[in-house]
Enzyme design. Structure first.
Site: not given
Length: 239
Positions: A103, A206, A208
């Site tokens: 990001c 993202h 994660e």
């Protein structure tokens, strides 16, 4: 020789998300919080790879548009973090450390290489890529054929999450687009020519916090990043 892989992760409000992701199921990985608050750039020397995390907007002065700062929320700009991370990228590249940008991480790396940013995607008439009611949006991305990202994920398109209102505009020197969303919003950058260069993958989504742990846009990306960190560690131990 240290026995653990050490991943340096830039500081942000959700730092633990990134730390938990890179250490999940891998007892041989530890993390370092690389933070402008701690002024701890010297700890790059301990790292086997660098993860550039998400967070605030970059100050537009960094890409030649200082007058446009009035278009951003001042609470979402942190110049000390900007300067710290630009120095960090320089150090990491000099050390040939593997780098994964997520990001804001994509954006700060693009700016480091002389690129520019779209300050606010919806204001350009393109679809909103920011959160909706506090929840990540979901959309498809097209992966550019014959890129390193295509090799890593093994797919030509897929679904990712989305939580950003800015994106790369002019692409930085030596980089190329590896993935894009609808209307051409940049979702991935990598080396234009990776021959002989250290690992560099920059993604706008993202991984994660993607809901599907088996998605190659999450799982494969992490596996490759840790593999590259292991290669770096092995190389250093030999030399």
């Amino acid at each position: 020789m240290k026995s653990l892989l050490v991943i340096g992760i830039t500081d942000c409000g959700k730092w633990s998300n990134y730390a938990n992701w890179v250490t999940q199921g891998a007892q041989s990985v530890e993390t370092i919080n690389l933070s402008w608050k701690n002024r701890n750039l010297e700890r790059v020397e301990e790292c086997d790879a660098i993860l550039l995390s998400g967070g605030e907007d970059l100050h537009p002065r960094l890409y030649g548009m200082p007058e446009r700062i009035s278009e951003l929320d001042p609470r979402e700009v942190n110049e000390r973090r900007d300067d710290f991370e630009l120095h960090l990228i320089d150090l990491a590249l000099r050390k040939e450390l593997p780098i994964l940008g997520i990001c804001r991480g994509l954006q700060v790396a693009n700016v480091f290489f002389g690129g520019t940013l779209i300050l606010d995607i919806p204001s350009t008439g393109k679809s909103d890529h920011s959160k909706a009611d506090g929840v990540d949006r979901v959309h498809e991305v097209e992966v550019v054929a014959n890129t390193e990202l295509a090799r890593i994920v093994g797919m030509s398109r897929g679904t990712v999450n989305s939580s950003h209102h800015q994106s790369a505009d002019k692409i930085g020197r030596g980089l190329k687009i590896s993935a894009a969303a609808q209307e051409g919003v940049v979702e991935g950058l990598e080396w234009e020519d990776s021959g002989g260069r250290s690992f560099l993958q920059l993604v706008q989504w993202h991984p994660e916090r993607m809901q599907d742990p088996e998605s190659p846009f999450r799982k494969n990306l992490l596996h490759e990043f840790l593999y590259q960190a292991s290669k770096y560690k092995l190389h250093c131990s030999i030399h």
